[in-house]
Structures are given as C-alpha cells and as structure tokens.
Scaffold this motif. Structure first.
Motif, PDB file in Angstrom:
ATOM      1  N   ARG A 149      13.948   5.993 -13.676  1.00 49.20           N
ATOM      2  CA  ARG A 149      12.948   4.922 -13.779  1.00 49.20           C
ATOM      3  C   ARG A 149      13.185   3.952 -14.942  1.00 49.20           C
ATOM      4  O   ARG A 149      12.301   3.187 -15.304  1.00 49.20           O
TER       5      ARG A 149
ATOM      6  N   LYS B  94       8.536   6.730  -3.395  1.00 44.78           N
ATOM      7  CA  LYS B  94       7.805   6.203  -4.545  1.00 44.78           C
ATOM      8  C   LYS B  94       7.908   4.684  -4.672  1.00 44.78           C
ATOM      9  O   LYS B  94       7.264   4.088  -5.533  1.00 44.78           O
ATOM     10  N   ARG B  95       8.715   4.054  -3.814  1.00 40.45           N
ATOM     11  CA  ARG B  95       8.862   2.593  -3.876  1.00 40.45           C
ATOM     12  C   ARG B  95       7.539   1.914  -3.526  1.00 40.45           C
ATOM     13  O   ARG B  95       6.783   2.396  -2.682  1.00 40.45           O
ATOM     14  N   SER B  96       7.316   0.761  -4.159  1.00 41.62           N
ATOM     15  CA  SER B  96       6.117  -0.015  -3.834  1.00 41.62           C
ATOM     16  C   SER B  96       6.276  -0.613  -2.436  1.00 41.62           C
ATOM     17  O   SER B  96       7.397  -0.789  -1.946  1.00 41.62           O
ATOM     18  N   GLU B  97       5.159  -0.933  -1.808  1.00 41.62           N
ATOM     19  CA  GLU B  97       5.200  -1.518  -0.462  1.00 41.62           C
ATOM     20  C   GLU B  97       5.939  -2.857  -0.473  1.00 41.62           C
ATOM     21  O   GLU B  97       6.661  -3.176   0.460  1.00 41.62           O
ATOM     22  N   SER B  98       5.746  -3.637  -1.552  1.00 48.15           N
ATOM     23  CA  SER B  98       6.426  -4.942  -1.614  1.00 48.15           C
ATOM     24  C   SER B  98       7.946  -4.759  -1.727  1.00 48.15           C
ATOM     25  O   SER B  98       8.705  -5.510  -1.121  1.00 48.15           O
TER      26      SER B  98
ATOM     27  N   LYS C 112       9.658  -2.133  -0.558  1.00 51.27           N
ATOM     28  CA  LYS C 112      10.096  -1.665   0.760  1.00 51.27           C
ATOM     29  C   LYS C 112      10.257  -2.840   1.725  1.00 51.27           C
ATOM     30  O   LYS C 112      11.242  -2.935   2.452  1.00 51.27           O
TER      31      LYS C 112
ATOM     32  N   GLU D 193      16.087   4.499  -9.656  1.00 54.89           N
ATOM     33  CA  GLU D 193      15.004   5.187  -8.946  1.00 54.89           C
ATOM     34  C   GLU D 193      14.879   6.654  -9.335  1.00 54.89           C
ATOM     35  O   GLU D 193      13.899   7.297  -8.969  1.00 54.89           O
TER      36      GLU D 193
END
Length: 179
Positions: free
Chosen positions: A62, A120-124, A126, A59
């Motif tokens: 990247r 910055k994590r995607s909703e999926s 998370k 993270e």
C-alpha cells in the motif's frame, strides 16, 4: 478511403487487426506463442495507465512509488498462457512495487490472497481499469484469430524399390542368380 495498391482487411476482420497500426492480419499469420501474445497485448502505455489508476500504489504494501518502480503482475502467470483463457483481465492483474513483486514470485503467496488484494480496490479504480483494458487484443483460442487455417500434415509416401532380375549384359555381376 483506401489508397491505390493498399491492402485492406475485409470489414468482418477490421476489429481483429493488431494495435501496432500495421495492416497485418494478427491471427492468421501470427506465429508468436500465447505467452508472447499475452505480454504484447498489455502495452507499456496501458501498464502506465493501470498504475496511475491505482494512484501509483503497490497493492500489497500500500506504499506510493514512482511509476517506474511499479510492476504489473499476472496472478495466473503469463508464462503459462495457453490461449484458452485471457490473462489480461482486471481480476488477474496486480500492481506491485519491485520488492513485493519479487516476494510474490520468490515466496509462494497463494492466489486467493492475491485476489483478495484486488477486492480492496476502490470502485472508481476498478471502473477505470476495466475502461483501460476494454480495447485490448484478446488472447484466447476463440478470439485471437478471426480465421482458422488448418494445414494438413503431409508425409512423404514410403516407396520400396522394386527388385528386378535382369541379365548381366556387361559382366558387372549385377545378377543374384546362381549359375
């Protein structure tokens, strides 16, 4: 169904039995430190699932890495666990490659910066991490032990020997009287 001779926790305590599969009552006779409880609550299987949920990517830099080269990092350090706050939450865990993990520990990177990486994590991702951590044992004062046992501090009483003036029957000089 309970087998004959098998010990079983009351229904009110069943959810608090450790994930190890044993019939031990975690909070009652568990004398591990909060640091140990925090680290053990995040099992190797859960760590692998969290790394996979983030696409095996660090993270910070990247870049993609094999799972074995990634570390799950606590922003609020597990070594400083006090039992007042659960540190195995999605907002406190980062997936870092070995190099970035060393950097975070060796070069003090502000916690606010580290929390920014989580944002910055995607909703999926998370959602998946929340799902992975949903059934973990909680490590807090309020939830780590279903029953609080207070052991009173008992100190031995201080007994002073009584001085008794007795006659010296055997001539051993035990009497302190002046003649």
């Amino acid at each position: 169904m309970q087998k004959r001779g098998e010990l079983r926790a009351p229904k009110s305590l069943e959810g608090n039995i450790r994930e190890s599969g044993g019939n031990n009552m975690a909070g009652i006779f568990d004398n591990r430190t909060d640091t140990e409880k925090t680290r053990h609550a995040l099992t190797p299987a859960k760590k692998v699932k969290i790394k996979t949920a983030l696409g095996n990517k660090c993270e910070k830099c990247r870049k993609k890495f094999p799972v074995r080269n990634l570390k799950v990092h606590h922003i609020e350090e597990a070594a400083k666990a006090s039992g007042t706050k659960d540190l195995n939450t999605p907002g406190n865990l980062l997936v870092l490659c070995s190099i970035c993990h060393d950097d975070v520990h060796d070069k003090p990177i502000p916690k606010s910066t580290q929390k920014g990486w989580i944002k910055k994590r995607s909703e999926s991702a998370k959602k998946e991490i929340r799902s992975i951590l949903r059934n973990r044992p909680k490590v807090t004062d309020g939830n780590s032990s279903p029953v609080k046992i207070r052991v009173p501090k008992i100190s031995q009483p201080k007994i002073k020997p009584i001085k008794i003036d007795m006659p010296d029957f055997f001539g051993l000089g035990g009497s302190n009287k002046k003649k």
